[in-house]
Design an enzyme around this catalytic site. Structure first.
Site, PDB file in Angstrom:
ATOM      1  N   GLU A  42       0.830  -1.214   0.000  1.00  0.00           N
ATOM      2  CA  GLU A  42       0.000   0.000   0.000  1.00  0.00           C
ATOM      3  C   GLU A  42       0.857   1.254   0.000  1.00  0.00           C
ATOM      4  O   GLU A  42       0.518   2.239  -0.650  1.00  0.00           O
ATOM      5  CB  GLU A  42      -0.949  -0.007   1.209  1.00  0.00           C
ATOM      6  CG  GLU A  42      -2.063  -1.043   1.109  1.00  0.00           C
ATOM      7  CD  GLU A  42      -3.008  -0.784  -0.069  1.00  0.00           C
ATOM      8  OE1 GLU A  42      -3.065   0.364  -0.551  1.00  0.00           O
ATOM      9  OE2 GLU A  42      -3.657  -1.734  -0.530  1.00  0.00           O
ATOM     10  N   TYR A 125      -6.854   5.941   4.640  1.00  0.00           N
ATOM     11  CA  TYR A 125      -6.952   4.960   3.559  1.00  0.00           C
ATOM     12  C   TYR A 125      -6.068   3.736   3.842  1.00  0.00           C
ATOM     13  O   TYR A 125      -6.528   2.596   3.777  1.00  0.00           O
ATOM     14  CB  TYR A 125      -6.576   5.571   2.193  1.00  0.00           C
ATOM     15  CG  TYR A 125      -6.311   4.463   1.212  1.00  0.00           C
ATOM     16  CD1 TYR A 125      -7.376   3.738   0.686  1.00  0.00           C
ATOM     17  CD2 TYR A 125      -5.012   4.054   0.904  1.00  0.00           C
ATOM     18  CE1 TYR A 125      -7.155   2.651  -0.138  1.00  0.00           C
ATOM     19  CE2 TYR A 125      -4.780   2.975   0.085  1.00  0.00           C
ATOM     20  CZ  TYR A 125      -5.846   2.273  -0.437  1.00  0.00           C
ATOM     21  OH  TYR A 125      -5.624   1.182  -1.228  1.00  0.00           O
ATOM     22  N   ASP A 143      -9.632   5.302  -1.569  1.00  0.00           N
ATOM     23  CA  ASP A 143      -8.566   6.023  -2.272  1.00  0.00           C
ATOM     24  C   ASP A 143      -9.183   6.766  -3.453  1.00  0.00           C
ATOM     25  O   ASP A 143     -10.416   6.831  -3.583  1.00  0.00           O
ATOM     26  CB  ASP A 143      -7.455   5.049  -2.712  1.00  0.00           C
ATOM     27  CG  ASP A 143      -7.933   4.058  -3.760  1.00  0.00           C
ATOM     28  OD1 ASP A 143      -9.143   4.063  -4.097  1.00  0.00           O
ATOM     29  OD2 ASP A 143      -7.108   3.268  -4.258  1.00  0.00           O
ATOM     30  N   CYS A 195     -13.824   1.732 -14.393  1.00  0.00           N
ATOM     31  CA  CYS A 195     -14.382   3.073 -14.194  1.00  0.00           C
ATOM     32  C   CYS A 195     -13.250   4.098 -14.259  1.00  0.00           C
ATOM     33  O   CYS A 195     -12.908   4.743 -13.279  1.00  0.00           O
ATOM     34  CB  CYS A 195     -15.122   3.130 -12.863  1.00  0.00           C
ATOM     35  SG  CYS A 195     -16.143   4.591 -12.698  1.00  0.00           S
ATOM     36  N   CYS A 205     -19.282  -2.762 -17.242  1.00  0.00           N
ATOM     37  CA  CYS A 205     -19.323  -2.544 -15.797  1.00  0.00           C
ATOM     38  C   CYS A 205     -20.395  -3.404 -15.104  1.00  0.00           C
ATOM     39  O   CYS A 205     -21.567  -3.373 -15.509  1.00  0.00           O
ATOM     40  CB  CYS A 205     -19.584  -1.069 -15.515  1.00  0.00           C
ATOM     41  SG  CYS A 205     -19.604  -0.720 -13.754  1.00  0.00           S
TER      42      CYS A 205
HETATM   43 FE1  SF4 Z   1     -18.221   3.819 -13.660  1.00  0.00          FE
HETATM   44 FE2  SF4 Z   1     -19.618   1.617 -13.967  1.00  0.00          FE
HETATM   45 FE3  SF4 Z   1     -20.873   3.887 -13.466  1.00  0.00          FE
HETATM   46 FE4  SF4 Z   1     -19.754   3.527 -15.814  1.00  0.00          FE
HETATM   47  S1  SF4 Z   1     -21.444   2.362 -14.993  1.00  0.00           S
HETATM   48  S2  SF4 Z   1     -19.577   5.327 -14.552  1.00  0.00           S
HETATM   49  S3  SF4 Z   1     -17.952   2.321 -15.287  1.00  0.00           S
HETATM   50  S4  SF4 Z   1     -19.458   2.806 -12.094  1.00  0.00           S
END
Ligand code: SF4
Length: 384
Positions: A42, A125, A143, A195, A205
């Site tokens: 970390e 964190y 984080d 993301c 996602c």
């Molecule tokens: Fe992020 Fe998933 Fe939302 Fe798209 S759908 S903004 S990748 S969390």
């Protein structure tokens, strides 16, 4: 912002955990539950990419396999093992922390986030990451990646202290129901792999059905980017005092402009001052030697945090005096750069000067860290 309902939160957790367990990267620190090893990872991962950390992590743990081994050595040895990873303050804190763990906790990292936070260099964190990953305690670890994922999932746009507290609370709520180890890492991994800051890959996602930013049609706008202040421009002159393949490095007691442990002599100067003159004066005052600095042989630009260094590198000739054997000044060979606890700037300078001044090229022959006595030069550091 509306908090997720119990059903929403349950489905979100289920999706995150299933995705993480199927897709996680096989990283060295994920093959252990050893709190010391997780702590080292970390600390190394702060400000540094995973691919860059892996070889350092493995070498560091070969050298210091447990907290006792780290606590037992001097700071120089720790910094040498850290050399090249940068941000040496992290290494110093880790080393001080190891000594605290040995002295106050019998060599075991405490199984408690508050006690972990009391260790040098360990903030919320890192304490949360160690507590959850090593001990599976229900502690959040928020984080930058996790903050971005949560900002998008719950459509929290503005970056401010109140929203940060809201996101911390949401993370705490998600881990409170168990599986903290995997859940925290799932959020981190989602932020790292899917993301992404500017181009989130929403099509891949696993939590897209819950994502309010995605539903808005403009997920990348969450969170709103913080306005960055312009970096401060700093003019730095560097002295390249070389003989054969060796060059002079110093260890400034109050930290030099280059921020390494050992660095080439350097001085900040005002734009109106001649850089070569500033360097001659500074080296004379610090080391009691007289040098003559030639015009800059090369110029470099290097960013360190909020500073942008404009560096002129001056080949220097020793006019009077000699570089004394002192703990804060030394001759080093260009070929031993990787073993030197130094800054990225000094490495850049040495490489640049190796090209500009051909005799500064590393000598062919023995591998790094070894010296073949048959090829030892009269001007090698040991001869001085
Ligand atoms: Fe992020 Fe998933 Fe939302 Fe798209 S759908 S903004 S990748 S969390």
């Amino acid at each position: 912002m509306d908090a997720p309902t119990t059903t929403e939160a349950r489905d979100l957790r289920r999706r995150l955990l299933a995705w993480y367990r199927a897709s996680r990267r096989d990283l060295p620190w994920r093959r252990t539950r050893d709190a010391y090893r997780i702590w080292v990872s970390e600390v190394m991962l702060q400000q540094t990419r995973v691919a860059a950390v892996i070889p350092y992590y493995e070498r560091f743990l070969e050298r210091f396999p447990d907290v006792h081994a780290l606590a037992a050595v001097g700071e120089d040895q720790v910094l040498a093992a850290w050399s090249g990873l940068g941000y040496y303050r992290r290494a110093r804190s880790l080393h001080r922390g190891a000594r605290v763990v040995v002295e106050r906790h019998g060599g075991r990292l405490p199984r408690d986030a508050a006690a972990l936070r009391s260790l040098p260099g360990v903030g919320s964190y890192t304490a949360g990451a160690i507590a959850s990953i090593a001990f599976d305690l229900a502690e959040p670890a928020v984080d930058a990646n996790v903050r971005r994922v949560l900002s998008r999932l719950f459509a929290v746009k503005a970056r401010n202290a109140e929203n940060d507290r809201t996101l911390d609370g949401l993370a705490r709520g998600l881990v409170a129901r168990g599986d903290a180890r995997d859940l925290n890492q799932a959020l981190m991994e989602l932020g790292a792999l899917v993301c992404a800051p500017e181009t989130p890959r929403c099509d891949e996602c696993p939590v897209r059905p819950h994502c309010r930013a995605h539903a808005s049609g403009r997920p990348a706008e969450y969170p709103r980017p913080q306005r960055r202040s312009r970096p401060t421009e700093v003019a730095v002159a560097v002295a390249w005092i070389a003989r054969g393949t060796s060059f002079v490095v110093e260890r400034p007691t109050s930290g030099g402009p280059l921020r390494g442990t050992w660095d080439v002599p350097a001085v900040e100067f005002e734009p109106e001052t001649r850089s070569a003159r500033a360097l001659e004066t500074s080296v004379a005052a610090r080391h009691g030697i007289e040098i003559q600095a030639a015009p800059a042989a090369t110029r470099l630009v290097h960013a360190i945090m909020d500073r942008r260094l404009r560096i002129s590198v001056h080949p220097c000739r020793l006019v009077r005096g000699r570089v004394a054997r002192r703990p804060d000044v030394s001759w080093r060979d260009v070929s031993s750069l990787d073993d030197l606890a130094t800054s990225g700037v000094t490495k850049k300078v040495a490489r640049a000067m190796s090209r500009v001044v051909p005799e500064a090229q590393p000598a062919p022959g023995p591998s790094r860290g070894t010296r073949d006595p048959r090829t030892r030069r009269r001007d090698s550091p040991r001869d001085r």
